[in-house]
Motif scaffolding. Structure first.
Motif, PDB file in Angstrom:
ATOM      1  N   GLY A 117     -41.291 -38.160 -50.617  1.00 26.18           N
ATOM      2  CA  GLY A 117     -40.041 -38.881 -50.781  1.00 26.18           C
ATOM      3  C   GLY A 117     -39.494 -39.518 -49.525  1.00 26.18           C
ATOM      4  O   GLY A 117     -38.588 -40.348 -49.592  1.00 26.18           O
ATOM      5  N   SER A 118     -40.039 -39.164 -48.350  1.00 28.79           N
ATOM      6  CA  SER A 118     -39.426 -39.637 -47.113  1.00 28.79           C
ATOM      7  C   SER A 118     -39.772 -41.081 -46.778  1.00 28.79           C
ATOM      8  O   SER A 118     -39.018 -41.776 -46.086  1.00 28.79           O
ATOM      9  N   GLY A 119     -40.937 -41.533 -47.211  1.00 30.45           N
ATOM     10  CA  GLY A 119     -41.369 -42.881 -46.855  1.00 30.45           C
ATOM     11  C   GLY A 119     -41.882 -43.003 -45.438  1.00 30.45           C
ATOM     12  O   GLY A 119     -42.118 -44.104 -44.945  1.00 30.45           O
ATOM     13  N   LYS A 120     -42.089 -41.856 -44.780  1.00 31.94           N
ATOM     14  CA  LYS A 120     -42.527 -41.871 -43.389  1.00 31.94           C
ATOM     15  C   LYS A 120     -43.891 -41.200 -43.242  1.00 31.94           C
ATOM     16  O   LYS A 120     -44.253 -40.338 -44.031  1.00 31.94           O
ATOM     17  N   GLN A 121     -44.599 -41.595 -42.195  1.00 30.87           N
ATOM     18  CA  GLN A 121     -45.885 -40.971 -41.861  1.00 30.87           C
ATOM     19  C   GLN A 121     -46.826 -40.946 -43.066  1.00 30.87           C
ATOM     20  O   GLN A 121     -47.432 -39.913 -43.368  1.00 30.87           O
ATOM     21  N   LEU A 122     -46.950 -42.051 -43.740  1.00 30.39           N
ATOM     22  CA  LEU A 122     -47.698 -42.094 -44.999  1.00 30.39           C
ATOM     23  C   LEU A 122     -49.182 -41.820 -44.836  1.00 30.39           C
ATOM     24  O   LEU A 122     -49.863 -41.545 -45.817  1.00 30.39           O
ATOM     25  N   SER A 123     -49.707 -41.898 -43.632  1.00 30.48           N
ATOM     26  CA  SER A 123     -51.122 -41.609 -43.424  1.00 30.48           C
ATOM     27  C   SER A 123     -51.375 -40.148 -43.077  1.00 30.48           C
ATOM     28  O   SER A 123     -52.519 -39.739 -42.899  1.00 30.48           O
ATOM     29  N   ARG A 124     -50.303 -39.370 -42.989  1.00 28.60           N
ATOM     30  CA  ARG A 124     -50.418 -37.978 -42.567  1.00 28.60           C
ATOM     31  C   ARG A 124     -50.385 -37.044 -43.763  1.00 28.60           C
ATOM     32  O   ARG A 124     -49.445 -37.034 -44.552  1.00 28.60           O
ATOM     33  N   GLU A 125     -51.414 -36.231 -43.859  1.00 25.08           N
ATOM     34  CA  GLU A 125     -51.526 -35.285 -44.971  1.00 25.08           C
ATOM     35  C   GLU A 125     -50.299 -34.383 -45.048  1.00 25.08           C
ATOM     36  O   GLU A 125     -49.783 -34.106 -46.142  1.00 25.08           O
ATOM     37  N   TRP A 126     -49.798 -33.954 -43.910  1.00 23.40           N
ATOM     38  CA  TRP A 126     -48.693 -32.985 -43.889  1.00 23.40           C
ATOM     39  C   TRP A 126     -47.369 -33.594 -44.361  1.00 23.40           C
ATOM     40  O   TRP A 126     -46.417 -32.879 -44.639  1.00 23.40           O
ATOM     41  N   ALA A 127     -47.295 -34.926 -44.441  1.00 26.47           N
ATOM     42  CA  ALA A 127     -46.053 -35.583 -44.844  1.00 26.47           C
ATOM     43  C   ALA A 127     -45.848 -35.597 -46.354  1.00 26.47           C
ATOM     44  O   ALA A 127     -44.791 -35.999 -46.827  1.00 26.47           O
ATOM     45  N   TYR A 128     -46.837 -35.144 -47.115  1.00 22.77           N
ATOM     46  CA  TYR A 128     -46.765 -35.212 -48.569  1.00 22.77           C
ATOM     47  C   TYR A 128     -46.332 -33.878 -49.167  1.00 22.77           C
ATOM     48  O   TYR A 128     -46.759 -32.814 -48.731  1.00 22.77           O
ATOM     49  N   ASP A 129     -45.483 -33.992 -50.182  1.00 21.83           N
ATOM     50  CA  ASP A 129     -44.914 -32.810 -50.821  1.00 21.83           C
ATOM     51  C   ASP A 129     -45.694 -32.350 -52.045  1.00 21.83           C
ATOM     52  O   ASP A 129     -45.686 -31.165 -52.384  1.00 21.83           O
ATOM     53  N   TYR A 130     -46.319 -33.285 -52.724  1.00 21.36           N
ATOM     54  CA  TYR A 130     -46.974 -32.979 -53.995  1.00 21.36           C
ATOM     55  C   TYR A 130     -48.395 -33.519 -53.984  1.00 21.36           C
ATOM     56  O   TYR A 130     -48.647 -34.621 -53.476  1.00 21.36           O
ATOM     57  N   TRP A 131     -49.295 -32.766 -54.589  1.00 22.33           N
ATOM     58  CA  TRP A 131     -50.709 -33.128 -54.613  1.00 22.33           C
ATOM     59  C   TRP A 131     -51.295 -32.922 -56.003  1.00 22.33           C
ATOM     60  O   TRP A 131     -50.925 -31.987 -56.716  1.00 22.33           O
ATOM     61  N   GLY A 132     -52.227 -33.795 -56.360  1.00 20.91           N
ATOM     62  CA  GLY A 132     -53.005 -33.578 -57.555  1.00 20.91           C
ATOM     63  C   GLY A 132     -54.211 -32.703 -57.247  1.00 20.91           C
ATOM     64  O   GLY A 132     -54.428 -32.304 -56.090  1.00 20.91           O
ATOM     65  N   GLN A 133     -54.998 -32.426 -58.265  1.00 19.42           N
ATOM     66  CA  GLN A 133     -56.167 -31.561 -58.114  1.00 19.42           C
ATOM     67  C   GLN A 133     -57.397 -32.323 -57.618  1.00 19.42           C
ATOM     68  O   GLN A 133     -58.347 -31.712 -57.111  1.00 19.42           O
ATOM     69  N   GLY A 134     -57.386 -33.631 -57.797  1.00 20.79           N
ATOM     70  CA  GLY A 134     -58.503 -34.435 -57.320  1.00 20.79           C
ATOM     71  C   GLY A 134     -59.480 -34.818 -58.413  1.00 20.79           C
ATOM     72  O   GLY A 134     -59.571 -34.166 -59.457  1.00 20.79           O
ATOM     73  N   THR A 135     -60.203 -35.895 -58.168  1.00 22.13           N
ATOM     74  CA  THR A 135     -61.250 -36.357 -59.079  1.00 22.13           C
ATOM     75  C   THR A 135     -62.460 -36.745 -58.249  1.00 22.13           C
ATOM     76  O   THR A 135     -62.326 -37.364 -57.190  1.00 22.13           O
ATOM     77  N   GLN A 136     -63.638 -36.350 -58.713  1.00 19.39           N
ATOM     78  CA  GLN A 136     -64.865 -36.566 -57.954  1.00 19.39           C
ATOM     79  C   GLN A 136     -65.363 -37.996 -58.122  1.00 19.39           C
ATOM     80  O   GLN A 136     -65.477 -38.502 -59.249  1.00 19.39           O
ATOM     81  N   VAL A 137     -65.691 -38.618 -57.006  1.00 15.49           N
ATOM     82  CA  VAL A 137     -66.347 -39.928 -56.996  1.00 15.49           C
ATOM     83  C   VAL A 137     -67.681 -39.758 -56.281  1.00 15.49           C
ATOM     84  O   VAL A 137     -67.725 -39.285 -55.145  1.00 15.49           O
ATOM     85  N   THR A 138     -68.749 -40.132 -56.956  1.00 16.72           N
ATOM     86  CA  THR A 138     -70.073 -40.042 -56.368  1.00 16.72           C
ATOM     87  C   THR A 138     -70.729 -41.412 -56.417  1.00 16.72           C
ATOM     88  O   THR A 138     -70.815 -42.022 -57.487  1.00 16.72           O
ATOM     89  N   VAL A 139     -71.155 -41.897 -55.253  1.00 22.69           N
ATOM     90  CA  VAL A 139     -71.786 -43.205 -55.148  1.00 22.69           C
ATOM     91  C   VAL A 139     -73.247 -42.998 -54.774  1.00 22.69           C
ATOM     92  O   VAL A 139     -73.553 -42.457 -53.710  1.00 22.69           O
ATOM     93  N   SER A 140     -74.124 -43.430 -55.648  1.00 21.46           N
ATOM     94  CA  SER A 140     -75.560 -43.260 -55.399  1.00 21.46           C
ATOM     95  C   SER A 140     -76.118 -44.495 -54.701  1.00 21.46           C
ATOM     96  O   SER A 140     -75.645 -45.618 -54.912  1.00 21.46           O
ATOM     97  N   SER A 141     -77.132 -44.269 -53.876  1.00 21.33           N
ATOM     98  CA  SER A 141     -77.718 -45.384 -53.122  1.00 21.33           C
ATOM     99  C   SER A 141     -78.864 -46.023 -53.900  1.00 21.33           C
ATOM    100  O   SER A 141     -79.313 -45.528 -54.911  1.00 21.33           O
TER     101      SER A 141
END
Length: 124
Positions: free
Chosen positions: A100-124
């Motif tokens: 909610g702060s709008g600051k330090q948007l590239s910093r992991e520690w600046a975020y309050d809420y997180w999702g569980q994640g989704t896997q992306v796999t790129v094959s060569s």
């Protein structure tokens, strides 16, 4: 509280495209900035990009600039990550986050809420 759920991950060939979605529930998502991070096995979590509350401002990490695009639809409480020209090194779990702060948007520690994640796999 904001709950985040990512979707859209999968397996794609190098050069292909994927669009990830992050749907928010709970407090109105339009009050929060959103970020995307990724984490490959054995690596630290890294910033991918972020978007401001209204969607008018976006930021990207250098490795994805020109290939990835973040957008949001506040009416749907959803943030998107369009990924083009995918490379094997883009393989990772992609997580969305909100703050909610709008600051330090590239910093992991600046975020309050997180999702569980989704896997992306790129094959060569």
């Amino acid at each position: 509280q904001v709950q985040l759920v990512e979707s859209g991950g999968g397996l794609v060939q190098a050069g292909g495209s994927l669009t990830l979605s992050c749907e928010a529930s709970g407090r109105t998502s339009s009050t929060h900035c959103a970020g995307w991070f990724r984490q490959a096995p054995g690596n630290a979590r890294e910033f991918v990009g972020a978007i401001g509350r209204s969607g008018g401002i976006t930021y990207y990490a250098d490795p994805v600039k020109g290939r990835f695009t973040i957008s949001r639809d506040n009416a749907k409480n959803t943030v998107y990550l369009q990924m083009n020209s995918l490379k094997p090194e883009d393989t990772a779990v992609y997580l969305c986050a909100a703050q909610g702060s709008g600051k330090q948007l590239s910093r992991e520690w600046a975020y309050d809420y997180w999702g569980q994640g989704t896997q992306v796999t790129v094959s060569s």
